[in-house]
Design a protein around this motif. Structure first.
Motif, mmCIF file in Angstrom:
data_model
loop_
_atom_site.group_PDB
_atom_site.id
_atom_site.type_symbol
_atom_site.label_atom_id
_atom_site.label_comp_id
_atom_site.label_asym_id
_atom_site.label_seq_id
_atom_site.Cartn_x
_atom_site.Cartn_y
_atom_site.Cartn_z
ATOM 1 N N MET A 119 3.275 -5.961 8.533
ATOM 2 C CA MET A 119 2.829 -4.729 9.145
ATOM 3 C C MET A 119 2.132 -3.884 8.071
ATOM 4 N N GLU A 120 1.007 -3.333 8.398
ATOM 5 C CA GLU A 120 0.200 -2.514 7.489
ATOM 6 C C GLU A 120 0.570 -1.035 7.629
ATOM 7 N N LYS A 121 0.489 -0.297 6.516
ATOM 8 C CA LYS A 121 0.804 1.137 6.535
ATOM 9 C C LYS A 121 -0.184 1.868 5.643
ATOM 10 N N VAL A 122 -0.609 3.045 6.108
ATOM 11 C CA VAL A 122 -1.465 3.930 5.314
ATOM 12 C C VAL A 122 -0.603 5.104 4.872
ATOM 13 N N ILE A 123 -0.648 5.413 3.578
ATOM 14 C CA ILE A 123 0.184 6.459 2.983
ATOM 15 C C ILE A 123 -0.613 7.082 1.838
ATOM 16 N N THR A 124 -0.372 8.351 1.546
ATOM 17 C CA THR A 124 -1.067 8.926 0.389
ATOM 18 C C THR A 124 -0.417 8.394 -0.878
ATOM 19 N N PHE A 125 -1.209 8.323 -1.939
ATOM 20 C CA PHE A 125 -0.697 7.863 -3.218
ATOM 21 C C PHE A 125 0.433 8.768 -3.688
ATOM 22 N N ASN A 126 0.257 10.084 -3.546
ATOM 23 C CA ASN A 126 1.289 11.017 -4.004
ATOM 24 C C ASN A 126 2.588 10.841 -3.225
ATOM 25 N N GLU A 127 2.503 10.567 -1.920
ATOM 26 C CA GLU A 127 3.719 10.332 -1.137
ATOM 27 C C GLU A 127 4.426 9.063 -1.606
ATOM 28 N N LEU A 128 3.651 8.020 -1.854
ATOM 29 C CA LEU A 128 4.212 6.765 -2.337
ATOM 30 C C LEU A 128 4.902 6.969 -3.684
ATOM 31 N N ARG A 129 4.283 7.734 -4.589
ATOM 32 C CA ARG A 129 4.877 8.008 -5.900
ATOM 33 C C ARG A 129 6.126 8.878 -5.768
ATOM 34 N N ARG A 130 6.122 9.830 -4.829
ATOM 35 C CA ARG A 130 7.317 10.663 -4.619
ATOM 36 C C ARG A 130 8.509 9.803 -4.203
ATOM 37 N N ASP A 189 -4.761 14.525 -2.332
ATOM 38 C CA ASP A 189 -3.356 14.133 -2.446
ATOM 39 C C ASP A 189 -3.206 12.763 -3.096
ATOM 40 N N GLY A 190 -4.083 12.479 -4.071
ATOM 41 C CA GLY A 190 -4.008 11.219 -4.797
ATOM 42 C C GLY A 190 -4.749 10.077 -4.128
ATOM 43 N N GLY A 191 -5.357 10.349 -2.993
ATOM 44 C CA GLY A 191 -6.066 9.300 -2.273
ATOM 45 C C GLY A 191 -5.165 8.643 -1.243
ATOM 46 N N VAL A 192 -5.729 7.705 -0.538
ATOM 47 C CA VAL A 192 -5.011 7.005 0.527
ATOM 48 C C VAL A 192 -4.793 5.562 0.091
ATOM 49 N N ILE A 193 -3.587 5.089 0.317
ATOM 50 C CA ILE A 193 -3.225 3.721 -0.008
ATOM 51 C C ILE A 193 -2.950 2.981 1.291
ATOM 52 N N THR A 194 -3.517 1.800 1.426
ATOM 53 C CA THR A 194 -3.183 0.921 2.538
ATOM 54 C C THR A 194 -2.328 -0.196 1.973
ATOM 55 N N LEU A 195 -1.130 -0.310 2.502
ATOM 56 C CA LEU A 195 -0.191 -1.350 2.092
ATOM 57 C C LEU A 195 -0.218 -2.459 3.136
ATOM 58 N N ASP A 196 -0.474 -3.683 2.699
ATOM 59 C CA ASP A 196 -0.535 -4.814 3.625
ATOM 60 C C ASP A 196 0.827 -5.166 4.214
ATOM 61 N N ASP A 197 1.882 -4.912 3.444
ATOM 62 C CA ASP A 197 3.234 -5.262 3.857
ATOM 63 C C ASP A 197 4.150 -4.102 3.476
#
Length: 86
Positions: free
Chosen positions: A1-12, A60-68
């Protein structure tokens, strides 16, 4: 499942994890610790592998798309079990 998250949220989320959590996630998923770190924005591809981390610059650090989202879900479960907001 793919997810889009901000880089800053992922780092938090990563920064909120208690000491040893990256190792625990790596062991549970049979991955190198550096692979888990790479998932959270690290860049050690000598010891860790790429994990489907696609970055686009922006606020907000950009947007990250996580494949999994398996690693992300493991991290959120650890935080939830400890009643740490994420």
């Amino acid at each position: 499942m793919e997810k889009v998250i901000t880089f800053n949220e992922l780092r938090r989320i990563k920064d909120s994890l208690p000491h040893g959590s990256v190792q625990k996630i790596a062991e549970e998923l049979n991955l190198e610790e550096d692979t888990v770190r790479n998932y959270f924005g690290g860049a050690d591809y000598v010891h860790g592998k790429s994990v489907g981390f696609h970055a686009e610059q922006g606020p907000d650090g950009g947007v990250i798309t996580l494949d999994d989202i398996t690693i992300l879900e493991k991290a959120k479960k650890i935080l939830s079990d400890l009643n740490i907001a994420h």
